[in-house]
Design a protein around this motif. Structure first.
Motif, short mmCIF file in Angstrom:
data_model
loop_
_atom_site.label_atom_id
_atom_site.label_comp_id
_atom_site.label_asym_id
_atom_site.label_seq_id
_atom_site.Cartn_x
_atom_site.Cartn_y
_atom_site.Cartn_z
N GLY A 48 0.81 -1.21 0.00
CA GLY A 48 0.00 0.00 0.00
C GLY A 48 0.84 1.26 0.00
O GLY A 48 2.06 1.22 0.09
N PHE A 50 1.01 5.45 -1.70
CA PHE A 50 0.51 6.42 -2.68
C PHE A 50 1.49 6.43 -3.85
O PHE A 50 2.20 7.41 -4.08
N ASP A 54 -0.32 8.95 -6.43
CA ASP A 54 -1.72 8.72 -6.85
C ASP A 54 -2.16 9.73 -7.91
O ASP A 54 -3.36 10.04 -8.01
N CYS A 58 -5.37 6.34 -8.73
CA CYS A 58 -4.57 5.42 -7.92
C CYS A 58 -4.08 4.23 -8.75
O CYS A 58 -4.89 3.48 -9.31
N GLY A 59 -2.78 4.06 -8.83
CA GLY A 59 -2.21 2.93 -9.55
C GLY A 59 -2.08 3.12 -11.05
O GLY A 59 -1.51 2.27 -11.74
N ASN A 86 -3.18 0.14 -2.02
CA ASN A 86 -2.71 0.69 -3.29
C ASN A 86 -2.24 -0.42 -4.22
O ASN A 86 -2.37 -0.31 -5.44
N GLN A 89 -5.20 -1.58 -6.05
CA GLN A 89 -5.52 -0.62 -7.10
C GLN A 89 -4.60 -0.79 -8.30
O GLN A 89 -5.05 -0.72 -9.46
N HIS A 141 -7.59 3.85 3.73
CA HIS A 141 -7.71 4.21 2.32
C HIS A 141 -8.74 5.32 2.09
O HIS A 141 -9.65 5.51 2.90
#
Length: 228
Positions: A48, A50, A54, A58-59, A86, A89, A141
């Protein structure tokens, strides 16, 4: 068993994942997002945080990192992959898992313990849980609201790909979904953080079985291969 913990610019749960594997006494390495070879690893953890701030979504940028081509290759080879928060994501953005993660319906970042129900205990990551078992795992999240179209949801249910559901839905996720797998079952994504629930000092050890489950699954598979 060898574990890789991927590290993207902005990852902040990589250390948590590393420590969770250390807790089991297994080999684990941090692997930078520019890596182009994951052949040495049996399980890949996508943590997880950012990643890339982000930005865009996200991702959305991480899925283009060089290491993700290797993650896709590992998934095809049947290696075990767990994306957390994350990481989940990123796996959906990369097309390794269906659906997407939207903003929480509250439009607020949520950080607290939550109760999960084990919906599939035949998955390599959940074999040590009982079907229907309720476990306490923390969430952290802002975009954890799982969504997919009706056909995809029907497919997830038909193929037993829903791994965890929320006891009390914190973010608006469709059908209370907290975690899913691919059809083969070797790729799992979830928003809650099992790596933060592996030691009693953290308030819960309910996440530890995910790591012991995959370890014992790998050992059984490895021993069977050696015998043949």
């Amino acid at each position: 068993m060898r574990f890789a913990v991927l590290v993207f610019p902005g990852s902040n749960c990589d250390i948590d994942c590393y420590k969770a594997v250390e807790e089991m006494g297994e080999q684990v390495d941090y692997v930078w997002h520019t890596a182009t070879d994951l052949s040495a690893y049996d399980c890949i953890l996508v943590p997880g945080g950012f990643s890339y701030g982000d930005y865009l979504r996200c991702g959305a940028i991480s899925r283009f990192a060089p290491v993700m081509a290797e993650v896709a290759k590992a998934a095809e080879q049947g290696k075990y992959i767990l994306g957390i928060c994350n990481g989940f994501q990123i796996l959906t953005e990369a097309g390794l898992l269906p659906g997407t993660l939207l903003r929480n319906v509250s439009l607020k970042f949520l950080c607290h313990d939550t109760v999960l129900r084990v919906e599939n205990n035949e998955n390599p990551f959940t074999k040590e849980y009982a079907l229907g078992e309720e476990i306490v795992i923390p969430i952290a999240h802002g975009e954890g609201n799982y969504y997919c179209d009706e056909a995809t949801l029907a497919s997830l249910k038909a193929n037993n790909q829903i791994v965890f559901s929320y006891g009390s839905n914190p973010n608006g996720s469709l059908s209370d979904i907290a975690g899913i797998s691919n059809e083969q079952g070797n790729v799992v994504g979830m928003m809650p953080h099992p790596e933060r629930a592996v030691n009693s000092l953290m308030g819960s050890t309910d996440g530890k079985k995910m790591f012991t489950s995959i370890l014992n699954t790998w050992r059984d598979r490895h021993d069977a291969a050696v015998i043949r």
